[in-house]
Enzyme design. Structure first.
Site, short mmCIF file in Angstrom:
data_model
loop_
_atom_site.label_atom_id
_atom_site.label_comp_id
_atom_site.label_asym_id
_atom_site.label_seq_id
_atom_site.Cartn_x
_atom_site.Cartn_y
_atom_site.Cartn_z
N GLU A 1 -2.12 11.14 4.06
CA GLU A 1 -3.19 10.89 5.02
C GLU A 1 -3.13 12.00 6.05
O GLU A 1 -2.07 12.57 6.33
CB GLU A 1 -3.01 9.54 5.72
N GLU B 1 0.88 -1.18 0.00
CA GLU B 1 0.00 0.00 0.00
C GLU B 1 0.91 1.22 0.00
O GLU B 1 1.92 1.23 0.70
CB GLU B 1 -0.89 -0.01 1.26
#
Ligand code: MG
Length: 511
Positions: free
Chosen positions: A395, A390
């Site tokens: 974020e 990933e």
């Protein structure tokens, strides 16, 4: 139709004209600057010079712009003069004599230049900046515009400026007339209402349109390239538009800010060999483009005890408007979930192995929000999460609004076992301004950037997929989660009714 290229009278002028030797560019010495910068009305703005003055022309040449543009009108007594507006000092140029017009100098003291003076100044010590002759339509008659065209082309040839010349006009008949008079001439049409294929069919060789025309017709960019039609856009004065045109490989960008564009050129991915292979500029209002975006749908917590239900193609949660994508989380019951939101995934050709991914975004605010710009493997070759990897480009969690994080997860490095590779960057205005979240990925490393700042790198250790599963295709995801293991670590604000992430564009480059 057989037609002589130059009427005898024009040829006579061509042969008899006398021009100082040092202004005659010999064709083999010309080497146009290898940048796309065309100074609009000369390089006037930064130094406060009058538009279309010889001073602004000289400055554009000194800046080594690849072109400098200027506007041509004809006076009542048939003098060709350089000025943008059809009026000069409140006098209509076409209805005023040259002698009357030059009674008022330009703001820097220069005389209103004639085309001959301007062209000669443009040829002086200049072998690298194209002279972009804009022939203005006539307010009196089409015949007059065509007459001006003949005179401009004749003068350009007589002064030896033809190898340096590009002609532009809003008047299509003027464009065609130039080409008829001089089939070698470079002619670009300005009005934005003809496709590159139509331009080609009519024998012209460039489109010079307002940049919004290309945003409305992105297919015209590919069409122009396929048909060898030069791409020029006006009048481009902001970084966002410059970046878009540079990413799309425009031949020319006409600007009032040549210095700014020169700075931007140094930063553009294209200058480092990146080629734009996929993008969404979000210029079509409505739901996101179904050819580019799909949805992850559902409300099962997504492995993180998240609170939202991700909807499919619901404009309350995903909407393109005014050039931006809006992802909106709403406090709204849906089955067992207390929020709805959207999680968009690239589809179709939206999978990449290596490249540079750019997302320009403004983040949502509020305790409990967890927006993400990230990538997952398309083929899951090394098994389910986290073995196939990933890549989290950005974020952010609402309880810590002024820090953005980039991370990678693999079988050996992931947050479940506390070994994930991650780094935060303090970014005070992530919720109030757009920033460019970018990632560059090759076989050896993944680099993460915010704006131009590289702040985190993850290297391929060479020890196999457990540490580096990043030799497979990945796709992009954009979403806002609410609550969850990380986003909800400090609870969810009871007043949080709505959270919006705005995305200006997504661009993917590859080498
Ligand atoms: Mg102009």
């Amino acid at each position: 139709m057989k037609q002589r290229l130059f009427p005898v009278a024009i040829l006579g002028v061509l042969l008899s004209g006398s021009v100082p030797a040092n202004t005659q560019p010999s064709k083999n010495k010309i080497s146009f600057s290898k940048n796309p910068i065309v100074a609009h009305r000369g390089a006037f703005k930064k130094n406060g010079l009058p538009e279309n003055s010889i001073a602004s022309l000289k400055h554009a040449i000194a800046l080594k712009c690849t072109g400098t543009e200027f506007d041509i009108h004809m006076t009542a007594d048939d003098s060709l003069v350089i000025n943008h507006d059809p009026h000069y000092n409140k006098l209509t140029i076409e209805k005023t004599t040259y002698a009357e017009l030059i009674k008022t100098p330009l703001s820097n003291g220069e005389k209103l230049p004639t085309l001959q003076e301007y062209t000669l100044a443009g040829l002086k010590n200049n072998r690298s900046t194209r002279l972009v002759f804009e022939i203005k339509p006539s307010g009196i008659s089409k015949d007059r515009a065509l007459q001006v065209t003949e005179r401009v082309v004749s003068l350009v040839h007589r002064l030896g400026a033809a190898p340096m010349a590009v002609y532009i006009s809003f008047d299509y008949d003027v464009c065609k007339k130039v080409k008829q008079l001089d089939p070698q001439a470079h002619v670009q049409y300005l009005n934005g209402d003809k496709s590159p294929e139509e331009i080609k069919a009519d024998g012209l060789d460039g489109v010079d349109y307002h940049y919004s025309v290309f945003q409305k017709h992105p297919d015209w960019i590919t069409q122009a390239k396929k048909n060898n039609i030069a791409l020029n856009a006006w009048t481009v004065n902001t970084v966002a538009e410059m970046d878009w045109l540079l990413a799309n490989g425009f031949d020319f960008i006409t600007t009032n800010e040549p210095e700014l564009l020169a700075e931007q050129l140094k930063k553009t991915p294209a200058s480092k060999g990146w080629k734009l292979t996929w993008s969404d500029e979000f210029n079509q209002n409505g739901l996101p483009d179904e050819h580019k975006w799909g949805y992850d749908v559902g409300g099962h917590g997504w492995g993180n005890k998240e609170l939202q239900y991700y909807t499919k193609a619901d404009s309350n949660n995903a909407l393109v408007k005014n050039g931006k994508l809006f992802i909106t989380a709403l406090k709204q019951n849906h089955d067992k979930n207390t929020y709805t939101s959207a999680r968009l995934i690239t589809k179709g050709k939206g999978d990449w192995l290596y490249g540079r991914v750019e997302v320009s975004a403004k983040l949502p605010a509020g305790r409990g929000v967890w927006p993400a710009i990230w990538m997952l493997p398309t083929d899951w070759k090394y098994g389910g999460w986290p073995a196939s990897g990933e890549i989290d480009i950005m974020e952010n969690v609402g309880y810590n609004p002024d820090t953005v994080f980039s991370s990678v997860h693999t079988k050996s490095f992931n947050h479940v076992i506390g070994t994930q590779k991650t780094k935060g960057l303090f970014l005070k205005d992530a919720g109030s301004n757009f920033h460019l979240y970018a990632m560059e990925w090759n076989r050896n490393r993944i680099d993460f950037f915010v704006d131009d700042q590289l702040f985190f790198s993850f290297r391929n250790t060479g020890k196999g997929f457990k540490e580096w599963p990043f030799d497979q295709r990945f796709h992009l995801l954009l979403n806002i989660a609410i609550g969850g293991n990380w986003g909800g670590l400090k609870g969810v604000d009871a007043q949080l009714d709505k959270a919006v992430m705005e995305v200006d564009y997504v661009r993917v480059f590859q080498k």
